[in-house]
Design a protein around this motif. Structure first.
Motif, PDB file in Angstrom:
ATOM      1  N   THR A 222       0.794  -1.133   0.048  1.00  0.00           N
ATOM      2  CA  THR A 222      -0.122   0.054   0.016  1.00  0.00           C
ATOM      3  C   THR A 222       1.027   1.294  -0.023  1.00  0.00           C
ATOM      4  O   THR A 222       1.788   1.297   0.702  1.00  0.00           O
ATOM      5  CB  THR A 222      -0.954   0.082   1.249  1.00  0.00           C
ATOM      6  OG1 THR A 222      -2.017  -1.108   1.129  1.00  0.00           O
ATOM      7  CG2 THR A 222      -1.666   1.437   1.219  1.00  0.00           C
ATOM      8  N   ILE A 223       0.699   2.042  -0.849  1.00  0.00           N
ATOM      9  CA  ILE A 223       1.395   3.272  -0.913  1.00  0.00           C
ATOM     10  C   ILE A 223       0.526   4.594  -0.940  1.00  0.00           C
ATOM     11  O   ILE A 223      -0.683   4.521  -1.612  1.00  0.00           O
ATOM     12  CB  ILE A 223       1.976   3.633  -2.361  1.00  0.00           C
ATOM     13  CG1 ILE A 223       2.946   2.357  -2.913  1.00  0.00           C
ATOM     14  CG2 ILE A 223       2.667   4.816  -2.735  1.00  0.00           C
ATOM     15  CD1 ILE A 223       3.680   2.234  -4.272  1.00  0.00           C
ATOM     16  N   ASN A 224       0.932   5.383  -0.056  1.00  0.00           N
ATOM     17  CA  ASN A 224       0.032   6.746   0.223  1.00  0.00           C
ATOM     18  C   ASN A 224       0.932   7.776  -0.518  1.00  0.00           C
ATOM     19  O   ASN A 224       1.939   7.991  -0.186  1.00  0.00           O
ATOM     20  CB  ASN A 224       0.065   7.088   1.703  1.00  0.00           C
ATOM     21  CG  ASN A 224      -1.035   6.164   2.621  1.00  0.00           C
ATOM     22  OD1 ASN A 224      -2.190   5.980   1.741  1.00  0.00           O
ATOM     23  ND2 ASN A 224      -0.659   5.689   3.609  1.00  0.00           N
ATOM     24  N   SER A 225       0.365   8.387  -1.698  1.00  0.00           N
ATOM     25  CA  SER A 225       0.920   9.344  -2.634  1.00  0.00           C
ATOM     26  C   SER A 225       0.842  10.749  -1.668  1.00  0.00           C
ATOM     27  O   SER A 225      -0.054  11.106  -1.200  1.00  0.00           O
ATOM     28  CB  SER A 225       0.135   9.531  -3.601  1.00  0.00           C
ATOM     29  OG  SER A 225       0.528  10.624  -4.418  1.00  0.00           O
ATOM     30  N   SER A 226       2.147  11.337  -1.797  1.00  0.00           N
ATOM     31  CA  SER A 226       2.310  12.593  -1.441  1.00  0.00           C
ATOM     32  C   SER A 226       1.986  13.804  -2.326  1.00  0.00           C
ATOM     33  O   SER A 226       2.051  15.067  -1.975  1.00  0.00           O
ATOM     34  CB  SER A 226       3.469  12.998  -0.829  1.00  0.00           C
ATOM     35  OG  SER A 226       4.474  12.821  -1.756  1.00  0.00           O
ATOM     36  N   ALA A 227       1.517  13.318  -3.505  1.00  0.00           N
ATOM     37  CA  ALA A 227       1.350  14.524  -4.773  1.00  0.00           C
ATOM     38  C   ALA A 227       0.151  15.225  -4.390  1.00  0.00           C
ATOM     39  O   ALA A 227      -1.035  14.695  -3.710  1.00  0.00           O
ATOM     40  CB  ALA A 227       1.241  13.557  -6.044  1.00  0.00           C
ATOM     41  N   GLN A 228       0.233  16.559  -4.903  1.00  0.00           N
ATOM     42  CA  GLN A 228      -0.893  17.344  -4.749  1.00  0.00           C
ATOM     43  C   GLN A 228      -1.858  17.471  -6.068  1.00  0.00           C
ATOM     44  O   GLN A 228      -1.251  17.639  -7.217  1.00  0.00           O
ATOM     45  CB  GLN A 228      -0.428  18.773  -4.383  1.00  0.00           C
ATOM     46  CG  GLN A 228       0.391  18.663  -3.107  1.00  0.00           C
ATOM     47  CD  GLN A 228      -0.305  18.087  -1.756  1.00  0.00           C
ATOM     48  OE1 GLN A 228      -1.634  18.563  -1.721  1.00  0.00           O
ATOM     49  NE2 GLN A 228       0.334  17.238  -1.059  1.00  0.00           N
ATOM     50  N   SER A 229      -3.093  17.388  -6.091  1.00  0.00           N
ATOM     51  CA  SER A 229      -3.818  17.812  -7.125  1.00  0.00           C
ATOM     52  C   SER A 229      -3.746  19.058  -7.721  1.00  0.00           C
ATOM     53  O   SER A 229      -3.546  20.059  -6.824  1.00  0.00           O
ATOM     54  CB  SER A 229      -5.262  17.533  -6.680  1.00  0.00           C
ATOM     55  OG  SER A 229      -6.049  17.884  -7.745  1.00  0.00           O
ATOM     56  N   PRO A 230      -3.673  19.136  -9.019  1.00  0.00           N
ATOM     57  CA  PRO A 230      -3.441  20.557  -9.471  1.00  0.00           C
ATOM     58  C   PRO A 230      -4.663  21.534  -9.017  1.00  0.00           C
ATOM     59  O   PRO A 230      -3.943  22.624  -9.318  1.00  0.00           O
ATOM     60  CB  PRO A 230      -3.477  20.338 -11.055  1.00  0.00           C
ATOM     61  CG  PRO A 230      -4.124  19.167 -11.313  1.00  0.00           C
ATOM     62  CD  PRO A 230      -3.861  18.178  -9.860  1.00  0.00           C
TER      63      PRO A 230
END
Length: 465
Positions: A222-230
């Motif tokens: 399980t990976i929790n993404s740190s990317a932000q929606s634009p």
């Protein structure tokens, strides 16, 4: 003289035994059991040695030593196991050992479980000197925002080795992806990690390390993404977060909304007027807020929160609550907290209730309605009445021709309105039957459901013409 003494002794013994049995039945102690079952399956990874078996142990949390409750169990992946002599609402530490020629070759991690419980998994990693190629496979789950063009990399290393080797790369970055480590060596334990990589090559999320012995199937990273929606203006983290190192500042949501969903692993019994509430707070938030209310306290119940914000990290917990007569709530049991990035799926909360439901004490009576005395008939149409328990929603009714028996009826039903729960059966004329019942505080609880109380004491019933 001897011929006369023996019958007298037999009579005395019979009277004593009858008295003991009567007191046991009256108190509900002989045929009204407070026993429960904890069950599940094995997750076997690695090469299974010839002639190996599994030994299972249990330890009450207050007990100093573990006890063996099963041995000689076949070693097979997905094989079921069961601890049938647990006591309701007690918490146990369960472990499994693989034994070869009397020697323990591996032991599972201990699992704390409150009885009754089902669907519990004991994982056993079996190491060996096999040199054959083996496969580790399963799924990758990505929570949070996934930028278009992102990829997933799978890394692996033998246990004890510092450097990772890239096992697979350039897998499509998506919420669910298949994982396959095809160059593993059978009998060797590996640490496997999944990494989410942005289109620019930046690591934007990593799973926890999965420690597993090859071969293995149905594993999950399980990976929790740190990317932000634009569409979100966010505080940029000072370092790249992983599952173990989450963003140092909480993204500021402006829209859009996201869904977080999962299920409940419920062990034990639910008290009356109870429900499960899921709470959430942004990762660096100061207080929890209600995410989902009024979840049924039933094992396997699904839940869904539609009010999350995309790309936001949350800490979530589930609490079993009981509503009091004055409208307030009492917290009965709390799950461990879980940290996720939204959107997310398959978020499971485990709740060990520890609630004790005593056997019902209401009266059991029979209404002898119609006597059938025709040819080949000598019986009664009767209604058996069981006293209603406040708050109960399901009943388990047993009637048999022997104490604790259920050969006449063994059925469950939802609560009926009124001071009694009733069932229609047929009694043979001038024959004694024995009735008892249990209850659960959830609806539609079947005979195999783990949430029933102990049985009531047994009541003899009879209709005579």
């Amino acid at each position: 003289m001897k011929i006369k003494i023996v019958p007298v002794l037999l009579v005395i013994i019979a009277v004593l035994v009858a008295g003991i049995l009567f007191m046991a039945v009256k108190s509900g102690g002989l045929f009204s059991s407070n026993s429960a079952t904890i069950s599940g399956k094995f997750d076997i990874n690695g090469v299974i040695p010839d002639g190996s078996t599994i030994t299972l142990t249990e330890r009450e949390l207050s007990a100093p030593k573990a006890k063996v409750f099963a041995s000689g169990v076949p070693v097979a992946d997905e094989e079921e196991w069961s601890f049938n002599n647990a006591t309701k609402n007690k918490t146990y530490e369960i472990q499994a050992q693989v034994v070869v020629n009397g020697a323990v070759v591996t032991t599972s991690s201990p699992v704390e479980i409150t009885a009754p419980a089902s669907d519990e998994t004991l994982t056993l990693n079996i190491q060996s000197d096999e040199k054959k190629t083996a496969v580790i496979s399963g799924s990758i789950v990505v929570n949070g925002y996934i930028p278009k063009g992102s990829t997933i990399t799978i890394k692996g290393r033998k246990l004890g080795v510092n450097e990772f080797t890239t096992v697979a790369s350039n897998l499509n970055g998506q919420a669910r992806q298949f994982m396959s480590y095809t160059t593993a060596v059978a009998g060797t334990t590996y640490e496997v990690e999944g990494v989410l990589v942005s289109p620019s090559g930046q690591e934007i999320g990593a799973s926890s390390l999965l420690s597993v012995t090859a071969p293995a199937i149905d594993e999950t990273l399980t990976i929790n993404s740190s990317a932000q929606s634009p569409t979100i203006v966010a505080n940029t983290p000072t370092s790249v977060p992983t599952t173990a190192s989450a963003p140092s500042s909480t993204p500021v949501p402006a829209a859009p909304s996201a869904v977080v969903s999962g299920g409940i692993n419920f062990n034990g019994a639910a008290p009356s007027n109870s429900r499960i509430v899921v709470f959430q707070k942004p990762l660096n938030g100061s207080s929890y807020q209600v995410a989902v209310d009024n979840i049924s306290p039933i094992d396997g119940t699904a839940w869904q929160w539609n009010g999350a914000q995309a790309s936001t990290w949350y800490t979530m917990i589930a609490i079993l609550k009981q509503r009091n007569a004055n409208g307030t709530d009492t917290d009965i049991a709390t799950s461990a907290p879980v940290t996720i990035a939204a959107p997310a799926t398959n978020v499971i909360f485990t709740i060990n209730s520890g609630v004790s439901l005593q056997g019902p004490g209401g009266p059991i009576t029979v209404t002898c309605q119609t006597y059938n005395g025709g040819p080949n008939q000598n019986n009664w149409n009767v209604t058996v009445n069981f006293g209603t328990v406040s708050g109960a929603q399901s009943y388990w009714l047993q009637i048999g021709s022997t104490n604790g028996g259920n050969n006449l009826t063994n059925t469950t039903q939802n609560v009926q309105a009124g001071s009694n729960q009733t069932i229609g059966v047929t009694f043979n004329n001038n024959t004694t039957y024995y009735a008892r019942y249990a209850y659960a505080n959830i609806p539609n609880a079947g005979v195999s459901n783990s949430q029933y109380s102990a049985f009531s004491s047994t009541t003899p019933l009879q209709c005579s013409h």
